[in-house]
Each structure stands twice: as structure tokens, then as C-alpha cells.
Write an enzyme that holds these catalytic residues in place. Sequence first.
Site, PDB file in Angstrom:
ATOM      1  N   HIS A   1      55.623 -13.356 -17.110  1.00  0.00           N
ATOM      2  CA  HIS A   1      54.986 -13.571 -15.890  1.00  0.00           C
ATOM      3  C   HIS A   1      54.173 -12.501 -15.446  1.00  0.00           C
ATOM      4  O   HIS A   1      53.206 -12.436 -15.227  1.00  0.00           O
ATOM      5  CB  HIS A   1      55.801 -14.426 -14.840  1.00  0.00           C
ATOM      6  CG  HIS A   1      55.046 -14.791 -13.715  1.00  0.00           C
ATOM      7  ND1 HIS A   1      54.576 -16.098 -13.361  1.00  0.00           N
ATOM      8  CD2 HIS A   1      54.709 -13.996 -12.706  1.00  0.00           C
ATOM      9  CE1 HIS A   1      53.976 -16.195 -11.992  1.00  0.00           C
ATOM     10  NE2 HIS A   1      54.109 -14.881 -11.820  1.00  0.00           N
ATOM     11  N   GLU A   2      55.341 -11.210 -15.090  1.00  0.00           N
ATOM     12  CA  GLU A   2      54.805 -10.287 -14.515  1.00  0.00           C
ATOM     13  C   GLU A   2      53.825  -9.506 -15.507  1.00  0.00           C
ATOM     14  O   GLU A   2      52.984  -8.787 -14.953  1.00  0.00           O
ATOM     15  CB  GLU A   2      56.029  -9.329 -14.056  1.00  0.00           C
ATOM     16  CG  GLU A   2      56.837 -10.106 -12.845  1.00  0.00           C
ATOM     17  CD  GLU A   2      56.126 -10.489 -11.777  1.00  0.00           C
ATOM     18  OE1 GLU A   2      55.059  -9.849 -11.469  1.00  0.00           O
ATOM     19  OE2 GLU A   2      56.539 -11.459 -11.169  1.00  0.00           O
TER      20      GLU A   2
ATOM     21  N   GLU B   1      47.104 -15.020 -10.521  1.00  0.00           N
ATOM     22  CA  GLU B   1      48.317 -16.123 -11.026  1.00  0.00           C
ATOM     23  C   GLU B   1      47.917 -16.646 -12.205  1.00  0.00           C
ATOM     24  O   GLU B   1      48.608 -17.145 -12.936  1.00  0.00           O
ATOM     25  CB  GLU B   1      48.469 -17.035  -9.819  1.00  0.00           C
ATOM     26  CG  GLU B   1      49.390 -16.400  -8.745  1.00  0.00           C
ATOM     27  CD  GLU B   1      50.650 -15.803  -9.267  1.00  0.00           C
ATOM     28  OE1 GLU B   1      51.168 -16.433 -10.165  1.00  0.00           O
ATOM     29  OE2 GLU B   1      50.925 -14.703  -8.633  1.00  0.00           O
TER      30      GLU B   1
END
Length: 491
Positions: free
Chosen positions: A256-257, A286
Site C-alpha cells: 500500500h505505502e 489512494e
Amino acid sequence: MTALTDLFAFQKETEALAQIAGRLGWDQETMMPRGAAAQRGEEMAAIESILHARRTDPRIGAWLAEAGEESPSQVDAAQLRHITRSYERASRVPADLASELARVTSVAQGQWAEARAKDDFASFAPVLERVVALRQQEGQALADGGDTYDALMDDYEPGATAGQLESMFAEMRPRLVELRGKVLDKPAPAGVSGTFSDADQMAFTAKLALTFGYDLSRGRIDKAVHPFSSGSGSDVRITTRTNPDDPFNCFYSTIHEVGHACYEQNIDAGYALTPLGAGVSMGVHESQSRIYENQIGRSRAFTGWMYDEMKAVFGDIGVDSADAFYAAVNRVQKDFIRTEADELQYNLHIMMRFDLERALISGDLPVTDLEQAWNTRFKQDFGYDVPKASLGCLQDVHWSVGLFGYFATYSLGNVYAGCLAQALRADVPDLDSHLAAGNTAPATQWLRDNVQRHGGLYAPREVIGMACGAAPTAGPLLDYIEEKFSDLYQL
């Protein structure tokens, strides 16, 4: 020297100072001694005072007026759009308020971490009350008579309103709730089990980061209480966290990061230290982190490769096939933590936070009542009780650092990611064959070319619409979730 030249040179220094402030924040969450919190608060307040003075410098207004008489290029015009917006917004916020917000939120972050470790919301409530009061003041100043929450949300998703998001959530909720009910009536697949040491998890997570294209010569991976990405251009850092019983917490937080970090690393290098040199909005940001994590990282094809890689590192992991591993990665179960939620339930977590923080900012929900309000709403939405504050209203760092108006961008990012994934698969029909070999490049290169390289050149919905060939809607995301989980649970 033209007005544009003078303005852009001044802005470059401001952007560089903002990066320094960001690095102070990164240090605070990773390496800063616990006893330094109060001093760091003063340091953050001091640098925010400098930044606020630069962002409201009267020369900016004069330069902008003169620049209006010139004929800027597309890139210069985009920079002017961002600088004008920043100048107008910053000019509405008193300097002492901006400085105090920086100081208080820096201190509050440390107090949140301690309260979370002790499951003690009452000890955190007083500083959170101060944060909320300061953000209310800021929002009122920015709104200039308009909606306070919309004004705060505009920091993260320019042009979006709470009303628009309410409509989006109203479209999404019924289909998600109905599907969740059907899925939870089915037996849950087995999860992984075994020995997952901290060192092995961190080594494996570095491999995953490289697999998704993260450039470690311009970044690094550290540990933090709450995973995050920080920086832009040539210095983009990420953090993750480990759990000896749940390696997916580490691995998917990292992916995700990395999505966030790759967005920043892949922006056109010519935009560095300009208003175009960072992600255009948190919704678009996002969209990158969520598509890396979910549509790519949790796909059947990629998890097949990941299964073999994990067995090579950890040995027996408690599941005996790639299909069983895919089901384990995507299993839907009763849980409390947003960052660990499956794709089906994740947006329900966001909808709850969206409503609660709007009530906090409007004054309808006193901070002292937040824990009870959270627990009551969670029981209504998810059907079971929250046993402790670290699994409830203390689980996220966002409110401690004043990020009111931010949470909704997670769901907006999911919606954008659903549209991008649909367009990606249309353009790269053999994507699964690449993912099955651990090759994410066709996907990440497509995202780089169609979204990431543009930075702040276009407006948020514009860049997504250009990449997808149509304005973004929730339909593709909902269709993807229904198809995926109906197949997984044989509905």
C-alpha cells in the site's frame, strides 16, 4: 527577470522548506527519542511559522497579478493555479493559528501513541479536544462563511464536497452490506499460520517493495506504529509494521505505502520542488496505493507467485495450495482494524469515520463522547462490540495530527482504483500472465504513464478521467468486488 521567474524561484524555496518539515515528521514517527516530543512540537511550530509567512507573502499577490499579463505554458499555468489556490487559502488563516496547529498536532501524535498502547482514550481526549478546536477555527477561516467541513476536506481533495461523498456512500453501502451478509453466512477460509519472525518479514517486505518498482536508492523502509509514506521526488520514504502472527499486516501495508511512494517517485522529474511535484490529491494518491495493494497485490495471479515466495522464506505457512493462499489473503471475517480490513468491508470503516468526524467538526459530537459514539456506531454497522480503545477510536493516527476531511479520500481512492483497474485490464489483456510470474511492470508502467507522471498538472478527477476514458463512478469498483467475492465464496 519576469514575474513568473521570480514567483517560481520563491516557490521552489518554499517547497524545499516544506520537504524539510515533512522529514521532521518522518523522524518523529520512526527514530525520534520519546522525550523529545515537546521540543519537536516547538520545532514544527517554528518551521510552520516560516512556511505560513512565505505562503502569504504579499509579493506573491503582486507576482500573480503581473503573471496574468504573460502567456504561460500549460505547465506554468498549472503551477499558477496551485500557487493561487495556496496563497488564497493560506491568507485566510492567521499565522498564530497555523503555528499553534503545527505545535499541538506534533505533541498530540506522541500522546496518541502512548494512549493507544495503554488503551486509554481518556488520557488522549484533552489534547484531541484542542486539535479539534483548532481545526474548527481553521475550517471556519477557510470556509469564509461556507461549510467548515468542506473547507477542511478541500485540503485533501480539491473540489470535492461532503454532499458528493454522501451520495457516493449512499450508492455503495447497500450493495456492500448485502454482499457482506451473504459472504459472512459462508464458512471462512483458513488463514496462514507458522513462524514469521520480524527479521524475515522485513526482508520479505523489502523484496515486495522492489517487485512493485520502489526505488530504494531514493527511499527507505522503516517501522512505525501506523504505516505511512513521506516525501517526494528524490527522497520518498515508507514505513510498515510487523506482527509475528499476521505477516499480511506487514506485507500489504508495505505494498500500500509503495503505491503512494511510487506515485511520488514517478512524477516527471522536471516538476521537482514545484507545486506539480507531488500527488495532486489524496483521492488520486489512494487510488495508487489501493490498486497496488488490492487489484494487483491481492489478485489470484499475483498471490500465486507470492505463495511460492513465502514458502521459500518461511517454510510451512499453514495452507497447502495457491488457491488456498489466495482465499487466505482475501478472507472476510469479523475484525476491528481498518488497515487490515478486506476489500469488501473496508469502505464501511471509512463511512463510519466520515460521519463521526463531520459530527466532531460541526460540534454535534463532543470529543469526550467520541469513544462511546464510535463503539455504538461500530456495533450498528458491524454487529459486534469493540473490546478496547486500540481496536476502536484510537486505532488510527489521523485525528491526532488534525487530518479531518482525509478519511473519505480512502474510499474515493478505491472508487478511482476500480475505474483504473478496469481500464488497465482493457489495455493489458495478458496482465495475469505477468503477475503470475511476479512481474508487476506492465501494471505499474501503465499507472506511471497514465497517472503518476502527471503529478499536479491536471485536476484530480481530470487525471483519472483521462486515464480511464470516462468520468469516475463507483460502478466499476462495486462490480469488481461483487465478482471477486462471489467467486471466492461460491455465491
